[in-house]
Scaffold this motif. Structure first.
Motif, PDB file in Angstrom:
ATOM      1  N   ARG A  41      40.521 -67.578 104.865  1.00 21.04           N
ATOM      2  CA  ARG A  41      40.292 -66.418 104.002  1.00 21.04           C
ATOM      3  C   ARG A  41      40.228 -65.113 104.794  1.00 21.04           C
ATOM      4  O   ARG A  41      39.448 -64.219 104.484  1.00 21.04           O
ATOM      5  N   THR A  42      41.048 -65.046 105.822  1.00 18.92           N
ATOM      6  CA  THR A  42      41.099 -63.852 106.659  1.00 18.92           C
ATOM      7  C   THR A  42      42.501 -63.272 106.720  1.00 18.92           C
ATOM      8  O   THR A  42      42.677 -62.054 106.642  1.00 18.92           O
ATOM      9  N   LEU A  43      43.512 -64.135 106.836  1.00 17.02           N
ATOM     10  CA  LEU A  43      44.902 -63.681 106.914  1.00 17.02           C
ATOM     11  C   LEU A  43      45.741 -64.491 105.931  1.00 17.02           C
ATOM     12  O   LEU A  43      45.858 -65.708 106.055  1.00 17.02           O
ATOM     13  N   LEU A  44      46.291 -63.796 104.944  1.00 17.51           N
ATOM     14  CA  LEU A  44      47.139 -64.407 103.928  1.00 17.51           C
ATOM     15  C   LEU A  44      48.568 -63.921 104.106  1.00 17.51           C
ATOM     16  O   LEU A  44      48.806 -62.849 104.654  1.00 17.51           O
ATOM     17  N   VAL A  69      46.630 -54.782 102.000  1.00 12.51           N
ATOM     18  CA  VAL A  69      47.953 -55.393 101.886  1.00 12.51           C
ATOM     19  C   VAL A  69      48.882 -54.702 102.877  1.00 12.51           C
ATOM     20  O   VAL A  69      48.933 -53.471 102.941  1.00 12.51           O
ATOM     21  N   VAL A  70      49.610 -55.486 103.658  1.00  8.80           N
ATOM     22  CA  VAL A  70      50.643 -54.981 104.559  1.00  8.80           C
ATOM     23  C   VAL A  70      51.991 -55.322 103.929  1.00  8.80           C
ATOM     24  O   VAL A  70      52.366 -56.488 103.847  1.00  8.80           O
ATOM     25  N   ASP A  71      52.692 -54.303 103.451  1.00  5.53           N
ATOM     26  CA  ASP A  71      53.963 -54.471 102.741  1.00  5.53           C
ATOM     27  C   ASP A  71      55.103 -54.111 103.684  1.00  5.53           C
ATOM     28  O   ASP A  71      55.233 -52.960 104.108  1.00  5.53           O
ATOM     29  N   LEU A  72      55.927 -55.101 104.018  1.00  3.42           N
ATOM     30  CA  LEU A  72      56.973 -54.934 105.017  1.00  3.42           C
ATOM     31  C   LEU A  72      58.337 -54.579 104.421  1.00  3.42           C
ATOM     32  O   LEU A  72      59.324 -54.516 105.144  1.00  3.42           O
ATOM     33  N   VAL A 141      44.767 -55.716 110.847  1.00  5.51           N
ATOM     34  CA  VAL A 141      44.041 -56.987 110.832  1.00  5.51           C
ATOM     35  C   VAL A 141      42.826 -56.918 111.748  1.00  5.51           C
ATOM     36  O   VAL A 141      41.716 -57.323 111.380  1.00  5.51           O
ATOM     37  N   ALA A 142      43.007 -56.373 112.933  1.00  4.18           N
ATOM     38  CA  ALA A 142      41.915 -56.330 113.914  1.00  4.18           C
ATOM     39  C   ALA A 142      40.745 -55.481 113.442  1.00  4.18           C
ATOM     40  O   ALA A 142      39.579 -55.839 113.648  1.00  4.18           O
ATOM     41  N   VAL A 149      43.298 -59.831 104.863  1.00  2.00           N
ATOM     42  CA  VAL A 149      44.497 -58.989 104.854  1.00  2.00           C
ATOM     43  C   VAL A 149      45.655 -59.866 104.396  1.00  2.00           C
ATOM     44  O   VAL A 149      45.783 -61.013 104.832  1.00  2.00           O
ATOM     45  N   LEU A 150      46.488 -59.329 103.508  1.00  2.00           N
ATOM     46  CA  LEU A 150      47.662 -60.036 103.008  1.00  2.00           C
ATOM     47  C   LEU A 150      48.925 -59.355 103.517  1.00  2.00           C
ATOM     48  O   LEU A 150      49.114 -58.152 103.311  1.00  2.00           O
ATOM     49  N   VAL A 151      49.785 -60.123 104.186  1.00  2.00           N
ATOM     50  CA  VAL A 151      51.064 -59.622 104.697  1.00  2.00           C
ATOM     51  C   VAL A 151      52.175 -60.185 103.815  1.00  2.00           C
ATOM     52  O   VAL A 151      52.201 -61.390 103.545  1.00  2.00           O
TER      53      VAL A 151
END
Length: 261
Positions: A41-44, A69-72, A141-142, A149-151
């Motif tokens: 439950r930390t990096l999705l 959210v990190v949207d690439l 994230v760091a 965080v969701l990537v």
């Protein structure tokens, strides 16, 4: 011939069972060299959030503590989709495109039947041409003090796959587990592609991509990670070479890794 033995022994992916999510999973539980695992439950990671319902968005916020959210994806992809229900729920989104144009990437892949080489070249280009965006993703994230965080990108395979691989390798996740996490998209790729075609209303772009390139190719990611090992001593060294300092690496490890008591 591909050495699939380095993929098969790794941990089973943690799929997040939300009915409107596309290729959504939690990388928590992946084994870390020397002991420990990735904190759940930390990096999705996922594909497009286009279809994510308000109810599923609320679940990610309430149960996973989703913060960022990190949207690439490209600006053109963003314009087609508009804001997701996570954005409407107030979750912060960082837009960090790893390619400039989807159609251009598709055209470059046409006429070449070596999927591993084409994808490896594309993945290396993410690092060479948009390295600053990968570093920014690592910082997000760091420096996210709690929650997750969701990537994501469109399918959750290539752009997301490379970004997640860099993050996992940087904190010492076993190579077999990194590759297995990437390869897990193949379990749902048919549904992912069907969803994208239905949403776009035009199969032409997707249909021009050779079938092998629509699938995750672990040897392509392995080639990029091996090159990173040779040139930088791994993803942590690559991040350092792009301005990510040791304090930030320590923060990233603290965020993502839980050690046995």
């Amino acid at each position: 011939m591909a050495d699939t033995r380095q993929v098969d022994r790794a941990a089973t992916p943690r799929w997040v069972p939300l009915s409107t999510a596309l290729n959504l999973r939690d990388v928590g539980g992946l084994p870390v060299a020397g002991g420990g695992s990735v904190r759940p439950r930390t990096l999705l990671r996922s594909g497009s959030l286009r279809q994510l319902s308000p109810a599923d968005a609320a679940t990610l916020v309430a149960e996973f503590g989703l913060r960022t959210v990190v949207d690439l994806r490209t600006p053109e992809e963003l314009a087609v989709d508009g804001p997701s229900n996570l954005a409407k729920a107030g979750v912060a989104t960082a837009h960090l495109p790893l390619i400039s144009d989807v159609d251009d990437a598709v055209l470059k892949a046409q006429g070449d039947t070596d999927a591993v080489r084409v994808l490896a070249d594309a993945y290396q280009a993410f690092l060479d041409q948009r390295g600053e965006h990968l570093v920014t993703a690592a910082r997000l994230v760091a420096w996210t003090g709690s929650g997750s965080v969701l990537v994501h990108c469109a399918a959750g395979k290539d752009r997301t796959g490379v970004t997640i691989a860099v993050l996992l390798d940087a904190v010492g996740v076993e190579r077999a587990a990194v590759l297995a996490d990437y390869d897990a998209t193949n379990e749902v790729i048919a549904d992912v592609l069907a969803s994208l075609v239905a949403a776009l209303g035009d199969e032409s772009m997707i249909s021009r991509v050779p079938l092998a390139m629509k699938r995750a190719q672990p040897d392509a990611l392995r080639a990029v990670l091996d090159r990173m090992d040779r040139d930088y001593g791994g993803a942590a060294g690559w991040l350092r070479s792009h301005g990510f300092d040791d304090t930030e690496l320590d923060l990233l490890r603290h965020r993502l890794v839980e050690r046995p008591a």
